[in-house]
Design a protein around this motif. Structure first.
Motif, short mmCIF file in Angstrom:
data_model
loop_
_atom_site.label_atom_id
_atom_site.label_comp_id
_atom_site.label_asym_id
_atom_site.label_seq_id
_atom_site.Cartn_x
_atom_site.Cartn_y
_atom_site.Cartn_z
N SER A 1 2.78 18.22 -34.97
CA SER A 1 1.65 18.07 -34.05
C SER A 1 0.91 16.76 -34.29
CB SER A 1 0.69 19.26 -34.19
OG SER A 1 1.28 20.45 -33.67
N LEU A 2 0.76 16.38 -35.56
CA LEU A 2 0.13 15.10 -35.86
C LEU A 2 0.92 13.95 -35.25
CD1 LEU A 2 -0.78 15.74 -39.61
CD2 LEU A 2 -2.44 15.31 -37.79
N THR A 3 2.24 14.04 -35.34
CA THR A 3 3.10 13.01 -34.75
C THR A 3 2.98 13.01 -33.23
OG1 THR A 3 4.68 13.16 -36.58
CG2 THR A 3 5.49 12.21 -34.52
N ASN A 4 3.06 14.19 -32.63
CA ASN A 4 2.95 14.30 -31.17
C ASN A 4 1.63 13.74 -30.67
OD1 ASN A 4 5.46 15.54 -30.88
ND2 ASN A 4 4.60 17.62 -30.92
N LEU A 5 0.56 14.05 -31.39
CA LEU A 5 -0.79 13.63 -30.97
C LEU A 5 -1.12 12.20 -31.42
CD1 LEU A 5 -2.61 16.99 -31.76
CD2 LEU A 5 -2.45 15.94 -29.49
N LYS A 6 -0.21 11.58 -32.15
CA LYS A 6 -0.40 10.20 -32.62
C LYS A 6 -1.73 10.05 -33.37
CE LYS A 6 2.43 8.15 -28.97
NZ LYS A 6 2.48 7.21 -27.81
N THR A 7 -1.95 10.95 -34.31
CA THR A 7 -3.21 10.95 -35.06
C THR A 7 -2.92 11.32 -36.51
OG1 THR A 7 -5.47 11.82 -35.10
CG2 THR A 7 -3.73 13.38 -34.54
N ASP A 8 -3.86 11.07 -37.40
CA ASP A 8 -3.68 11.46 -38.79
C ASP A 8 -4.55 12.65 -39.17
OD1 ASP A 8 -6.09 10.15 -38.75
OD2 ASP A 8 -5.55 8.61 -40.21
N TYR A 9 -5.24 13.23 -38.20
CA TYR A 9 -5.99 14.46 -38.46
C TYR A 9 -6.15 15.25 -37.16
CZ TYR A 9 -10.09 12.30 -36.29
OH TYR A 9 -10.96 11.71 -35.40
N ILE A 10 -6.27 16.55 -37.30
CA ILE A 10 -6.51 17.47 -36.17
C ILE A 10 -7.87 18.11 -36.41
CG2 ILE A 10 -5.77 19.65 -35.12
CD1 ILE A 10 -2.85 18.76 -35.96
N ASP A 11 -8.73 18.08 -35.43
CA ASP A 11 -10.09 18.59 -35.60
C ASP A 11 -10.11 20.10 -35.78
OD1 ASP A 11 -11.89 16.09 -35.02
OD2 ASP A 11 -10.30 16.07 -33.52
#
Length: 327
Positions: free
Chosen positions: A100-110
């Motif tokens: 999910s982090l890769t899919n969302l192109k982010t290093d954290y999920i809120d």
């Protein structure tokens, strides 16, 4: 749009969230990626900064669409996603989060949520302690900021809470689908757990656009939604007619009225601001912008009571099953 605290966490969310199940395309008909991207962006520009998605929505497709729409404003939005019931073993949770982090192109999920309890959809039974230990580890590493659950009963919510802080519950909840009020709402109020209601417009029924005789494509998940079938659908039409004058008084749509009612819930003396929040999906930009305006509709106590009574024309005829579809 004024933000609210997510449970006891330091995450701030908008009371209207953008739902992106449809952006995954699976179980929906006629969805185009370009429209989804424009719609998610329009929601953000209208003040909706909290976006809800899940790994199972098109096997990550929805998450990738969210990233395409919002990566350039990542520091101004809150991402909420979910791990599915077939990935609840410790290592599976870690792996799903990384995807999910890769899919969302982010290093954290809120906000990272358990989508369905262990065992749902014939999935393997996994002790909730094992799943929560994985989520707590991810939180300690800074990969997620808050933990939530979806489609959990009060009993399941209380059990999960033994092993870590739960800051949100995501149930099906709308003026026409209210089983949650009998079960988990009091627990959420007492324990400062935010409710993030999905299908707050009863999958579009509360917009008033579906007239008697409407038939869905068999591939559309709404074809199996109990609310759109037989007498339930007829009662919904009666209720909508009674809601129209209230919407007219506020110069708002039926959808905006339904969302405004929901984010004012629950009506109790123990009310904690921010318990009721609505995840509203949209196919097109103008729908997302209209959903955002619901936060500006202010209903009096008398109107909330009146709307409550109208909703019961529909809900009083359902049993206690929390599942909205005949799957």
């Amino acid at each position: 749009m004024e933000k609210r605290s997510l449970g006891k966490s330091d995450v701030q969310i908008t009371p209207i969230l953008m739902g992106t199940w449809q952006a995954g395309k699976k179980m929906w008909v006629g969805i185009e990626d370009a429209d989804s991207i424009k719609t998610i962006r329009a929601a953000f520009e209208a003040g909706i900064t909290t976006i809800d998605t899940a790994e199972v929505y098109g096997e990550g497709h929805s998450e990738r669409i969210v990233a395409e729409a919002l990566s350039d404003v990542r520091d101004r939005v809150e991402y909420a996603t979910k791990v599915f019931a077939n990935h609840l073993k410790h290592d599976q949770v870690i792996e799903a989060c990384e995807r999910s982090l890769t899919n969302l192109k982010t290093d954290y999920i809120d906000l990272y949520q358990i989508h369905w309890p262990s065992g749902a959809f014939s999935s393997e039974i996994v002790p909730i302690e094992e799943t929560m230990n994985a989520l707590t580890s991810l939180k300690e590493q800074g990969k997620i900021r808050a933990i939530g659950v979806s489609n959990f009963s009060r009993v399941q919510l209380a059990e999960a809470s033994k092993y870590g802080r739960i800051d949100s519950l995501q149930p099906p909840y709308s003026l026409f689908w209210r089983q949650i009020e009998k079960d988990a709402v009091p627990y959420c109020v007492e324990n400062n757990i935010s409710i993030l209601a999905y299908s707050p417009l009863a999958q579009g029924l509360l917009t008033g656009k579906f007239k008697p005789g409407h038939k869905f494509d068999p591939a559309d998940n709404r074809a199996k939604n109990k609310l759109f079938q037989g007498e339930n659908f007829e009662r919904a039409q009666q209720a909508l007619e009674k809601l129209r004058p209230i919407a007219d008084r506020h110069n708002c749509t039926l959808a905006q009225l339904a969302l405004a009612w929901l984010i004012a819930q629950p009506q109790t003396n123990a009310f904690t601001k921010g318990v009721g929040n609505a995840i509203a999906g949209a196919r097109y930009p103008e729908q997302a912008a209209a959903n955002a305006l619901a936060a500006e509709v202010k209903l009096s106590a008398a109107e909330l009571t009146e709307i409550d009574a109208i909703g019961r024309i529909v809900t009083d005829h359902f049993d206690d099953s929390p599942i909205m579809w005949n799957w």
